[in-house]
Each structure stands twice: as structure tokens, then as C-alpha cells.
Enzyme design. Structure first.
Site, PDB file in Angstrom:
ATOM      1  CG  ASP A  21     -16.855  11.345 -35.330  1.00 40.12           C
ATOM      2  OD1 ASP A  21     -16.187  10.353 -34.959  1.00 40.12           O
ATOM      3  OD2 ASP A  21     -17.986  11.250 -35.829  1.00 40.12           O
ATOM      4  CD1 TRP A  26      -6.718  11.511 -40.770  1.00 40.99           C
ATOM      5  CD2 TRP A  26      -5.422  10.060 -39.646  1.00 40.99           C
ATOM      6  NE1 TRP A  26      -5.411  11.951 -40.856  1.00 40.99           N
ATOM      7  CE2 TRP A  26      -4.600  11.083 -40.172  1.00 40.99           C
ATOM      8  CE3 TRP A  26      -4.837   9.038 -38.895  1.00 40.99           C
ATOM      9  CZ2 TRP A  26      -3.224  11.115 -39.979  1.00 40.99           C
ATOM     10  CZ3 TRP A  26      -3.461   9.062 -38.705  1.00 40.99           C
ATOM     11  CH2 TRP A  26      -2.667  10.090 -39.248  1.00 40.99           C
ATOM     12  NE  ARG A  34     -12.233   2.329 -34.026  1.00 39.09           N
ATOM     13  CZ  ARG A  34     -12.999   3.218 -34.645  1.00 39.09           C
ATOM     14  NH1 ARG A  34     -13.243   3.092 -35.931  1.00 39.09           N
ATOM     15  NH2 ARG A  34     -13.531   4.210 -33.992  1.00 39.09           N
ATOM     16  CG  HIS A  38      -8.393   6.841 -30.906  1.00 36.54           C
ATOM     17  ND1 HIS A  38      -9.479   7.528 -31.390  1.00 36.54           N
ATOM     18  CD2 HIS A  38      -8.804   5.544 -30.763  1.00 36.54           C
ATOM     19  CE1 HIS A  38     -10.513   6.685 -31.523  1.00 36.54           C
ATOM     20  NE2 HIS A  38     -10.117   5.482 -31.159  1.00 36.54           N
ATOM     21  CB  THR A  67     -22.558   7.882 -21.990  1.00 36.20           C
ATOM     22  OG1 THR A  67     -22.469   9.091 -21.232  1.00 36.20           O
ATOM     23  CG2 THR A  67     -23.198   6.791 -21.155  1.00 36.20           C
ATOM     24  CD  GLU A  68     -24.379   7.443 -25.752  1.00 29.21           C
ATOM     25  OE1 GLU A  68     -23.514   8.345 -25.755  1.00 29.21           O
ATOM     26  OE2 GLU A  68     -25.456   7.540 -25.130  1.00 29.21           O
ATOM     27  CG  ASN A  69     -17.238   7.068 -27.532  1.00 29.33           C
ATOM     28  OD1 ASN A  69     -16.851   8.229 -27.433  1.00 29.33           O
ATOM     29  ND2 ASN A  69     -17.821   6.621 -28.644  1.00 29.33           N
ATOM     30  NE  ARG A  72     -16.153   4.312 -30.372  1.00 23.23           N
ATOM     31  CZ  ARG A  72     -15.621   5.224 -31.156  1.00 23.23           C
ATOM     32  NH1 ARG A  72     -14.304   5.255 -31.321  1.00 23.23           N
ATOM     33  NH2 ARG A  72     -16.368   6.098 -31.795  1.00 23.23           N
ATOM     34  NE  ARG A 189     -20.093  14.224 -35.366  1.00 23.23           N
ATOM     35  CZ  ARG A 189     -20.752  13.349 -34.646  1.00 23.23           C
ATOM     36  NH1 ARG A 189     -21.827  13.718 -33.997  1.00 23.23           N
ATOM     37  NH2 ARG A 189     -20.353  12.093 -34.551  1.00 23.23           N
TER      38      ARG A 189
HETATM   39  C1  IPE Z   1     -18.939  11.267 -30.752  1.00 22.37           C
HETATM   40  O1  IPE Z   1     -18.319  10.494 -31.714  1.00 22.37           O
HETATM   41  C2  IPE Z   1     -18.219  11.160 -29.449  1.00 22.37           C
HETATM   42  C3  IPE Z   1     -16.866  11.735 -29.393  1.00 22.37           C
HETATM   43  C4  IPE Z   1     -16.299  12.407 -30.348  1.00 22.37           C
HETATM   44  C5  IPE Z   1     -16.176  11.531 -28.158  1.00 22.37           C
HETATM   45  P1  IPE Z   1     -18.841   9.025 -32.063  1.00 22.37           P
HETATM   46  O2  IPE Z   1     -18.004   8.505 -33.139  1.00 22.37           O
HETATM   47  O3  IPE Z   1     -18.931   8.213 -30.838  1.00 22.37           O
HETATM   48  O4  IPE Z   1     -20.329   9.345 -32.568  1.00 22.37           O
HETATM   49  P2  IPE Z   1     -21.366   8.439 -33.365  1.00 22.37           P
HETATM   50  O5  IPE Z   1     -21.531   7.184 -32.589  1.00 22.37           O
HETATM   51  O6  IPE Z   1     -20.825   8.180 -34.732  1.00 22.37           O
HETATM   52  O7  IPE Z   1     -22.601   9.267 -33.419  1.00 22.37           O
HETATM   53  C1  IPE Z   2     -13.540  10.056 -32.521  1.00 27.16           C
HETATM   54  O1  IPE Z   2     -13.140   9.270 -33.603  1.00 27.16           O
HETATM   55  C2  IPE Z   2     -12.867   9.635 -31.242  1.00 27.16           C
HETATM   56  C3  IPE Z   2     -13.784   9.068 -30.240  1.00 27.16           C
HETATM   57  C4  IPE Z   2     -15.072   8.899 -30.392  1.00 27.16           C
HETATM   58  C5  IPE Z   2     -13.188   8.645 -28.989  1.00 27.16           C
HETATM   59  P1  IPE Z   2     -13.832   7.876 -33.904  1.00 27.16           P
HETATM   60  O2  IPE Z   2     -13.081   6.820 -33.184  1.00 27.16           O
HETATM   61  O3  IPE Z   2     -15.278   7.924 -33.631  1.00 27.16           O
HETATM   62  O4  IPE Z   2     -13.576   7.750 -35.468  1.00 27.16           O
HETATM   63  P2  IPE Z   2     -14.582   7.197 -36.576  1.00 27.16           P
HETATM   64  O5  IPE Z   2     -15.852   7.958 -36.423  1.00 27.16           O
HETATM   65  O6  IPE Z   2     -14.764   5.747 -36.311  1.00 27.16           O
HETATM   66  O7  IPE Z   2     -13.895   7.464 -37.867  1.00 27.16           O
HETATM   67 MG    MG Z   3     -16.887   8.442 -34.736  1.00 21.94          MG
END
Ligand code: IPE
Ligand code: IPE
Ligand code: MG
Length: 248
Positions: A21, A26, A34, A38, A67-69, A72, A189
Site C-alpha cells: 500500500d 508516494w 497515481r 504503481h 475486489t474493492e479496487n 477506483r 503492510r
Molecule cells: C489494499 O489497499 C489493497 C491492495 C494493496 C491491493 P487499499 O489502498 O485498497 O486499501 P484501503 O482501501 O485503504 O483499505
Molecule cells: C496500493 O497503493 C496499490 C493498490 C491498491 C493497487 P494505493 O494505490 O492504494 O496507494 P495509496 O494508498 O492511495 O497511497
Molecule cells: Mg491504498
């Protein structure tokens, strides 16, 4: 003495799971999109996989897309899928060379066809890898996993293949997408969030949690080693008393 020498090679967690995460934050810190975060996270993945294999970790599970991603912005989701295809294509040779087997857990049927193809090919090519299994959690969530397990078990009960009274914890574990894989001993994490985010809900029952404020693209070999050292300082009691453990 090098940092490496204080790691006890007899006490390496067999399965390490990571919630990668902080990519977005970053990138934001650097004034980038964003997606840049990645992309930069791939270096951390590469170093982590390499280090885990070298230390003798048997299973490394990376939470790459939840699943929740899917909720986005569409542009970010498609960029992540493209990055996935590109990274798998680019890294398969290295996995093969290092005898690392690639596996996936999650609702992979919901991934774009190109991802499914790339994934299937890489899994097939690396199937005979014996040094470490790299498990990618893609379109994964713990509740999805428990639900698909319950559904498949229900079908087997309905068809008479499984007797309801014979259902044990091991039965249910056998229907999860992680069947045959030991529960994670250590969960890492990054980015400081103090939550599980619907990751391996069943499997993390007794896992040691290690949360670091580092953002995922900054996570390196030394940071993985530090997590292993922290794990080795823990006392895993599994409900027993400390005294019981020392007389074993
Ligand atoms: C958790 O990160 C999922 C992955 C790293 C793939 P998220 O960024 O989606 O988690 P939340 O929503 O902040 O809990
Ligand atoms: C984790 O980084 C990658 C995925 C969840 C795919 P994030 O994209 O969640 O990064 P933050 O949490 O917004 O910084
Ligand atoms: Mg995140």
C-alpha cells in the site's frame, strides 16, 4: 557483522503475505500521477520476491488488486491492468530462472482477457518451480474467498459428496482459494494503515502483523529483512502461556 547475519535461517516464516500500500501517496509526494506510483512499486515487488526466495520463504502472497479496487477511477483500473500484463511478461523469465512458481488467487475471471491470458501463460511456464511459490492476489478479497468456498461446499453437500456433519475447519480451508498453502506466518503492510482491508480473513487468524510507515515503492531488501527480524522476536503462543512454550 552484516544485517543479514542476524536473521535466524531456522526460523524463516514459510508464508509471508504483503499488503502493498501507499503507491498513490508516494506519487503525490513527487507531484506525479497515481499511476507513476504503481509503476514505481514494481521495483519493490522485484526486490521483495528476490529477497524472499533467497531467505527461504516458501510462499509469498502479494495483494496486488482487491475486489474493492474495482471502484477506483476507470483510468487507474485500466492502467493497473496494463501494468500487470506488462510486469508478468517482463518478469516471467526471471521467475523461471529462479525456479519460482506463479499462482493467482481471486476472481481472476473478472480480469481483462489480456490479463487472464498472460497470467495463465506465466503460471503454466513456471508450474514446475520448486524454490518458492509467488501468489498474486488479484480481484481478491477475503469475503469473496469465503463466499466462493461456501458456494462450492454447498454444491458438494447438495450433491451428497460431502456430509454436513463431516464439515470441519480443514474441510472449509480446502475450499478456499489458498487450499494447500499454509496460513501466512507474517503479514506485512506498508504505508502505516492499521487494517486488513478484506485480505485473507480466514487465513490470517494467527498471523503476526508487521506494519511499516514506508510507502510501498520505497520498500527494499533491507526493509523485508527487518520485517523478518521483527517476526523472529515475536513469541507465537497460539493461545498457550509463555511458560508452556518453554517446556515443550
Ligand atoms: C489494499 O489497499 C489493497 C491492495 C494493496 C491491493 P487499499 O489502498 O485498497 O486499501 P484501503 O482501501 O485503504 O483499505
Ligand atoms: C496500493 O497503493 C496499490 C493498490 C491498491 C493497487 P494505493 O494505490 O492504494 O496507494 P495509496 O494508498 O492511495 O497511497
Ligand atoms: Mg491504498
Amino acid at each position: 557483522m552484516t544485517a543479514r547475519s542476524v536473521i535466524d535461517s531456522q526460523n524463516i516464516p514459510a508464508h509471508v503475505a504483503i499488503i502493498m500500500d501507499g503507491n498513490g501517496r508516494w506519487a503525490k509526494q513527487r507531484g506525479g500521477l497515481r499511476v507513476f506510483g504503481h509503476q514505481s512499486g514494481v521495483t519493490a515487488v522485484r526486490e521483495t520476491v528476490e529477497t524472499a526466495a533467497e531467505l527461504g520463504v516458501s510462499y509469498l502472497t502479494l495483494y496486488a488488486f482487491s475486489t474493492e479496487n474495482w471502484n477506483r477511477p476507470a483510468l487507474e483500473v485500466s492502467a493497473l491492468m496494463q501494468l500487470l500484463v506488462h510486469t508478468i511478461r517482463q518478469e516471467t523469465a526471471t521467475l523461471l530462472k529462479n525456479s519460482i512458481r506463479l499462482q493467482a488467487i481471486g476472481d481472476t475471471a473478472s480480469l481483462p482477457a489480456s490479463c487472464q491470458r498472460e497470467l495463465a501463460e506465466a503460471m503454466q511456464l513456471t508450474a514446475s518451480g520448486t524454490r518458492m511459490t509467488l501468489v498474486l492476489a488479484l480481484s481478491y478479497s477475503g469475503r469473496w474467498d469465503l463466499t466462493q468456498a461456501a458456494r462450492r461446499l454447498a454444491y458438494d453437500v447438495a450433491s451428497g459428496k460431502v456430509q454436513p456433519a463431516a464439515v470441519t475447519e480443514a474441510t472449509l480451508a480446502g475450499y478456499l482459494s489458498t487450499a494447500g498453502i499454509p496460513d501466512p506466518a507474517l503479514l506485512i503492510r506498508t504505508s502505516g494503515e492499521q487494517r486488513i482491508s478484506n485480505f485473507l480473513l480466514w487465513q490470517l487468524a494467527y498471523t503476526e502483523l508487521y506494519i511499516t510507515d514506508l510507502l510501498w515503492p520505497d520498500f527494499r531488501r533491507a526493509d523485508f529483512e527487518e520485517a523478518i527480524r521483527a517476526y523472529q522476536r515475536r513469541e507465537r503462543r497460539f493461545g498457550k502461556t509463555s511458560e508452556q512454550l518453554s517446556v515443550s
